[in-house]
Design an enzyme around this catalytic site. Sequence first.
Site, mmCIF file in Angstrom:
data_model
loop_
_atom_site.group_PDB
_atom_site.id
_atom_site.type_symbol
_atom_site.label_atom_id
_atom_site.label_comp_id
_atom_site.label_asym_id
_atom_site.label_seq_id
_atom_site.Cartn_x
_atom_site.Cartn_y
_atom_site.Cartn_z
ATOM 1 N N SER A 8 0.833 -1.202 0.000
ATOM 2 C CA SER A 8 0.000 0.000 0.000
ATOM 3 C C SER A 8 0.866 1.249 0.000
ATOM 4 O O SER A 8 1.655 1.468 0.926
ATOM 5 C CB SER A 8 -0.904 0.019 1.237
ATOM 6 O OG SER A 8 -1.458 1.310 1.398
ATOM 7 N N HIS A 32 -1.266 -1.328 -4.172
ATOM 8 C CA HIS A 32 -2.530 -0.995 -3.501
ATOM 9 C C HIS A 32 -2.612 0.518 -3.300
ATOM 10 O O HIS A 32 -1.721 1.119 -2.691
ATOM 11 C CB HIS A 32 -2.563 -1.721 -2.159
ATOM 12 C CG HIS A 32 -3.826 -1.579 -1.382
ATOM 13 N ND1 HIS A 32 -4.921 -2.401 -1.561
ATOM 14 C CD2 HIS A 32 -4.177 -0.726 -0.395
ATOM 15 C CE1 HIS A 32 -5.891 -2.066 -0.726
ATOM 16 N NE2 HIS A 32 -5.462 -1.039 0.002
ATOM 17 N N ASP A 34 -4.907 3.576 -1.849
ATOM 18 C CA ASP A 34 -6.011 3.895 -0.941
ATOM 19 C C ASP A 34 -6.599 5.256 -1.276
ATOM 20 O O ASP A 34 -5.980 6.286 -1.039
ATOM 21 C CB ASP A 34 -5.507 3.876 0.507
ATOM 22 C CG ASP A 34 -5.157 2.481 0.968
ATOM 23 O OD1 ASP A 34 -6.061 1.632 0.975
ATOM 24 O OD2 ASP A 34 -3.976 2.231 1.289
ATOM 25 N N MET A 36 -9.217 7.942 -0.350
ATOM 26 C CA MET A 36 -10.023 8.339 0.823
ATOM 27 C C MET A 36 -10.578 9.739 0.604
ATOM 28 O O MET A 36 -9.870 10.619 0.105
ATOM 29 C CB MET A 36 -9.165 8.342 2.083
ATOM 30 C CG MET A 36 -8.465 7.023 2.364
ATOM 31 S SD MET A 36 -7.654 7.091 3.969
ATOM 32 C CE MET A 36 -6.734 5.548 3.943
ATOM 33 N N HIS A 65 -8.457 0.724 -3.701
ATOM 34 C CA HIS A 65 -9.324 0.512 -2.542
ATOM 35 C C HIS A 65 -10.034 1.824 -2.267
ATOM 36 O O HIS A 65 -9.421 2.767 -1.772
ATOM 37 C CB HIS A 65 -8.451 0.074 -1.348
ATOM 38 C CG HIS A 65 -9.190 -0.086 -0.070
ATOM 39 N ND1 HIS A 65 -8.556 -0.208 1.150
ATOM 40 C CD2 HIS A 65 -10.528 -0.174 0.201
ATOM 41 C CE1 HIS A 65 -9.455 -0.350 2.097
ATOM 42 N NE2 HIS A 65 -10.657 -0.318 1.561
ATOM 43 N N MET A 67 -12.206 4.104 -0.339
ATOM 44 C CA MET A 67 -12.847 4.397 0.949
ATOM 45 C C MET A 67 -13.539 5.743 0.805
ATOM 46 O O MET A 67 -13.094 6.766 1.333
ATOM 47 C CB MET A 67 -11.780 4.416 2.057
ATOM 48 C CG MET A 67 -11.307 3.017 2.438
ATOM 49 S SD MET A 67 -9.713 3.007 3.252
ATOM 50 C CE MET A 67 -8.663 3.069 1.802
ATOM 51 N N MET A 136 -11.316 -5.864 6.139
ATOM 52 C CA MET A 136 -10.454 -4.894 6.817
ATOM 53 C C MET A 136 -10.058 -5.444 8.183
ATOM 54 O O MET A 136 -10.914 -5.879 8.962
ATOM 55 C CB MET A 136 -11.192 -3.551 7.007
ATOM 56 C CG MET A 136 -11.452 -2.770 5.728
ATOM 57 S SD MET A 136 -9.963 -2.394 4.771
ATOM 58 C CE MET A 136 -8.982 -1.444 5.953
ATOM 59 N N ASP A 174 -6.372 -6.312 4.914
ATOM 60 C CA ASP A 174 -5.770 -4.977 4.809
ATOM 61 C C ASP A 174 -5.819 -4.304 6.176
ATOM 62 O O ASP A 174 -6.900 -4.088 6.723
ATOM 63 C CB ASP A 174 -6.564 -4.160 3.771
ATOM 64 C CG ASP A 174 -6.006 -2.767 3.558
ATOM 65 O OD1 ASP A 174 -4.929 -2.457 4.096
ATOM 66 O OD2 ASP A 174 -6.663 -1.988 2.838
HETATM 67 C C1 DX5 Z 1 -6.111 1.704 5.771
HETATM 68 C C2 DX5 Z 1 -5.733 1.329 4.368
HETATM 69 C C3 DX5 Z 1 -4.586 0.411 4.269
HETATM 70 C C4 DX5 Z 1 -3.306 0.937 4.876
HETATM 71 C C5 DX5 Z 1 -2.689 -0.221 5.589
HETATM 72 O O1 DX5 Z 1 -7.382 2.210 5.804
HETATM 73 O O2 DX5 Z 1 -6.824 0.718 3.687
HETATM 74 O O3 DX5 Z 1 -4.375 -0.040 2.939
HETATM 75 O O4 DX5 Z 1 -2.380 1.440 3.955
HETATM 76 O O5 DX5 Z 1 -1.576 0.220 6.249
HETATM 77 P P1 DX5 Z 1 -0.790 -0.701 7.261
HETATM 78 O O6 DX5 Z 1 -0.345 -1.902 6.492
HETATM 79 O O7 DX5 Z 1 0.321 0.153 7.734
HETATM 80 O O8 DX5 Z 1 -1.758 -1.074 8.364
HETATM 81 ZN ZN ZN Z 2 -6.363 -0.234 1.744
#
Ligand code: DX5
Ligand code: ZN
Length: 227
Positions: A8, A32, A34, A36, A65, A67, A136, A174
Site C-alpha cells: 500500500s 494498492h 487507498d 479516501m 481501494h 474508501m 479490513m 488490509d
Molecule cells: C487503511 C488502508 C490500508 C493501509 C494499511 O485504511 O486501507 O491499505 O495502507 O496500512 P498498514 O499496512 O500500515 O496497516
Molecule cells: Zn487499503
Amino acid sequence: MAVQISPSILSADFARLADEAEAVSGVADWLHVDVMDNHFVPNLTIGLPVVESLLKHAGLPIDCHLMIEDPDRWAVGYAEAGAGNVTIHAEAVKAPVRTLRAIRAAGARAGLAVNPGTAVEPYADLLSEVDMLLLMTVEPGFGGQRFLDMVLPKLRRARALVAAGGGSVWLQVDGGVSEETIERCAEAGADVFVAGSAVYSAGEPAAAVQALRAQAERATAHAGWAR
Ligand code: DX5
Ligand code: ZN
C-alpha cells in the site's frame, strides 16, 4: 492457491510515488492505492488524477481501494482508467450489483470490502458478482494501526463461504498486516495481503515484500483450508 502481495502506497513518500512503485515492481503482485474522501473515512488522500498518472508509471497492476462515499457514482471511472482491481465498501454502496457489474464491464476485477464490525454473511449472495472480498483488519482510514485479531474468525467464515461457492473469489486482508501477523491471516484463509507500513517503513521495501510472501506461503502450506 497462490499468495499475492499488494503493497500500500499510503505509507510511501507521496512526492516520489513512481519511485516507490518501482521499488516493489519486480517482487509484488499489485500496487494498492487507498482512495479516501474525508467523508467515508476521516482522512483524505488521492483520487482519479493521481491513479491515472500512476497507471502510466507503475510497473504493476493497480489495486484501488475506494474508501469513499457514493462508490456507485465514482468506482467505474477507476476501472475505465485501467485499474486492475477496484474495491468498493459494502457500507457505502447503494446498488452493489449494478456497481460491481459496471466495474467488471469496464474491464477490472470487482472487489467488495467490509469493515471490522461488518459481517460477511449478508453478502453471501453477492459473491458471484465479486472477484475479491476485502476484510479490513483495522478500521479504515490510516496506515500503521494495530491488527485486529477479532477479524480472524470472520476470515475463517469468509473462506468457508468462498469455498462453498467454488473458491474463485480472492480473500484480501488490509490493515496491520506485518511479519508478526501475516501467518495468522494466511492460516485463517487470506490469499491476498495488503501491507503498507510493513513494506514502506522498512529500509528495503522489496526485501520486505519477499519476506512477507515467504511467511504467507509457509503458513498457507500448513493451512487446512488450502488443502
Ligand atoms: C487503511 C488502508 C490500508 C493501509 C494499511 O485504511 O486501507 O491499505 O495502507 O496500512 P498498514 O499496512 O500500515 O496497516
Ligand atoms: Zn487499503
